[in-house]
Scaffold this motif. Structure first.
Motif, short mmCIF file in Angstrom:
data_model
loop_
_atom_site.label_atom_id
_atom_site.label_comp_id
_atom_site.label_asym_id
_atom_site.label_seq_id
_atom_site.Cartn_x
_atom_site.Cartn_y
_atom_site.Cartn_z
N ILE A 71 0.86 -1.18 0.00
CA ILE A 71 0.00 0.00 0.00
C ILE A 71 0.89 1.23 0.00
O ILE A 71 1.81 1.35 0.82
N GLY A 72 0.64 2.14 -0.92
CA GLY A 72 1.34 3.41 -0.92
C GLY A 72 0.65 4.38 0.03
O GLY A 72 -0.58 4.48 0.04
N VAL A 73 1.43 5.07 0.85
CA VAL A 73 0.90 6.08 1.76
C VAL A 73 1.64 7.38 1.46
O VAL A 73 2.86 7.45 1.62
N ASP A 126 -0.63 -1.67 -4.77
CA ASP A 126 -1.98 -2.19 -4.99
C ASP A 126 -3.05 -1.13 -4.74
O ASP A 126 -4.18 -1.24 -5.24
N GLY A 127 -2.72 -0.12 -3.95
CA GLY A 127 -3.66 0.96 -3.64
C GLY A 127 -2.92 2.06 -2.92
O GLY A 127 -1.78 1.86 -2.46
N GLY A 147 -6.53 3.36 -12.66
CA GLY A 147 -7.37 2.32 -12.07
C GLY A 147 -6.87 1.80 -10.74
O GLY A 147 -7.27 0.73 -10.29
N VAL A 148 -5.96 2.55 -10.10
CA VAL A 148 -5.42 2.14 -8.81
C VAL A 148 -6.35 2.65 -7.70
O VAL A 148 -6.66 3.85 -7.67
N PRO A 149 -6.81 1.80 -6.80
CA PRO A 149 -7.68 2.25 -5.71
C PRO A 149 -7.03 3.37 -4.90
O PRO A 149 -5.85 3.30 -4.54
N LEU A 150 -7.82 4.40 -4.61
CA LEU A 150 -7.33 5.57 -3.90
C LEU A 150 -8.33 5.98 -2.84
O LEU A 150 -9.52 6.10 -3.10
N VAL A 151 -7.84 6.20 -1.62
CA VAL A 151 -8.65 6.71 -0.52
C VAL A 151 -7.91 7.90 0.08
O VAL A 151 -6.73 7.80 0.41
N LEU A 152 -8.62 9.02 0.21
CA LEU A 152 -8.03 10.22 0.80
C LEU A 152 -8.30 10.28 2.30
O LEU A 152 -9.33 9.78 2.77
N MET A 153 -7.38 10.91 3.00
CA MET A 153 -7.53 11.09 4.44
C MET A 153 -7.31 12.56 4.79
O MET A 153 -6.41 13.21 4.23
N SER A 320 -9.35 0.07 6.00
CA SER A 320 -10.34 -0.98 5.75
C SER A 320 -11.00 -0.79 4.38
O SER A 320 -11.18 -1.75 3.62
N ARG A 321 -11.34 0.44 4.08
CA ARG A 321 -11.97 0.74 2.79
C ARG A 321 -11.01 0.45 1.63
O ARG A 321 -11.41 -0.14 0.62
N LEU A 322 -9.76 0.86 1.78
CA LEU A 322 -8.80 0.63 0.69
C LEU A 322 -8.59 -0.87 0.47
O LEU A 322 -8.56 -1.32 -0.69
#
Length: 351
Positions: A71-73, A126-127, A147-153, A320-322
């Motif tokens: 996971i990329g952060v 992977d995301g 198309g890479v899953p992305l979630v913002l914080m 969890s969402r990612l």
């Protein structure tokens, strides 16, 4: 003449196979606990791999499996205690799910943010979990296009249409305003970082609305802006002396507000010093509420009332969402979720 010698070399799966007189395929199957290898041979292979120090090359394996289990952060900085808590929790959850982290920092610099996003994509993560700089450009579009899953914080980019998990900054600021008004304050000053990001904007807007809801007009005199250090490479994120100078200038006009609300607890360090130099006491003369509940806040004199941020909640839900997006089990989105901070009242507001 200097003789060239072989340097350290990473042990390979073939080294294990050669040491035991087996095929690389057999060794691979044993180390990955796949069928077709006897228990005795499997134990022998694992023992030899441990003896010679063989560590699987996850990147090479990902070329076969199509996943790096990484996971990329991408964060703006780690000097902010909130982000420090955030990434620690993300790492714990990722490890428990079999993932490793690729941590990249933007330092609030749009160009470094661009590099960080490109690096994450080239690395085949992977995301991605990200805290955007919110600068003039938007490199995050490349993530969604790929198309890479992305979630913002913490910070939003509404135009992307991706998931967001954040503090409820508006509710938090409203809590602090109401706390000092309940204690008799009318002349209230908000000390905020001079940085154009959604978190600050939401807090300022909420401050404005909360004052007017109590019949207190809002104008520029209610704001004390502290110059941001985030755009200066290598600079400390926040320093008490910056707030000290801003508050000193305000107090030198002869005005003594009933209460100060600060944008982070570091600013309270400078605020306390400026008040103390002028013989003003907290909370007898001035009420003070911080933001962040940093480890030192309860040890100030007097202990600082402040807002405790839900970093762990943000990290848990975002991670969890990612992971659900990565494995294809996520419910349709995008999802936006805000978590309420907790007002921690201490002596700086108790008269």
């Amino acid at each position: 003449m200097v003789r060239k010698t072989d340097g350290p070399r990473r042990r390979t799966l073939q080294d294990v196979a050669d040491a035991l007189g087996l095929t690389a395929n057999t060794v691979s199957r044993a180390l990955n606990d796949k069928p077709g290898v006897s228990a005795a041979t499997r134990a022998l292979i694992k023992a030899e791999a441990e003896r010679i120090g063989y560590v699987p090359n996850v990147h090479a394996r990902s070329l076969v499996l199509g996943s790096r289990k990484t996971i990329g952060v991408i964060l703006t900085d780690l000097a902010n205690p909130f982000f420090n808590d955030l990434v620690s929790e993300v790492e714990e959850l990722a490890i428990n799910s079999g993932y490793t982290l690729l941590l990249l920092l933007s330092d609030e610099d749009p160009e470094r943010e661009q590099v960080a996003v490109e690096t994450a994509l080239r690395s085949g993560v992977d995301g991605i979990l990200g805290v955007p700089v919110q600068g003039r450009s938007n490199p995050w579009e490349a993530v969604t296009r790929a198309g890479v899953p992305l979630v913002l914080m913490a910070r939003e980019l509404p135009e992307l249409g991706v998931d967001l998990y954040s503090n409820d900054n508006e509710a938090g600021r409203r809590l602090t305003v109401e706390a000092v008004i309940d204690r008799g304050a009318r002349d209230i000053v908000l000390v905020e970082e001079d940085l154009r990001i959604s978190t600050v904007t939401h807090r300022v807007d909420s401050f404005h609305r909360a004052l007017e809801a109590h019949g207190i007009p809002f104008d520029s005199s209610r704001m004390a802006l502290v110059p941001s250090r985030r755009t200066a490479r290598g600079a400390s994120l926040w320093r008490g002396e910056d707030a000290y100078r801003v508050i000193s200038d305000l107090l030198d006009t002869g005005r003594v507000p009933d209460a100060f609300l600060v944008g982070n607890d570091y600013f309270a360090l400078g605020l306390y010093a400026a008040l103390r130099e002028r013989g003003l006491r907290v909370p007898d003369d001035v009420l003070v509420i911080g933001w962040g509940d940093y480890p030192f806040s309860r040890f100030l004199d007097p202990p600082l009332s402040t807002l405790r941020l839900p970093a762990l909640d943000v990290a848990r839900r975002a991670t969890s969402r990612l992971l659900a997006l990565i494995d294809g089990t996520a419910e349709p989105g995008p999802v936006t979720e805000y978590f309420a901070p907790e007002l921690v009242l201490r002596a700086s507001t108790h008269r």
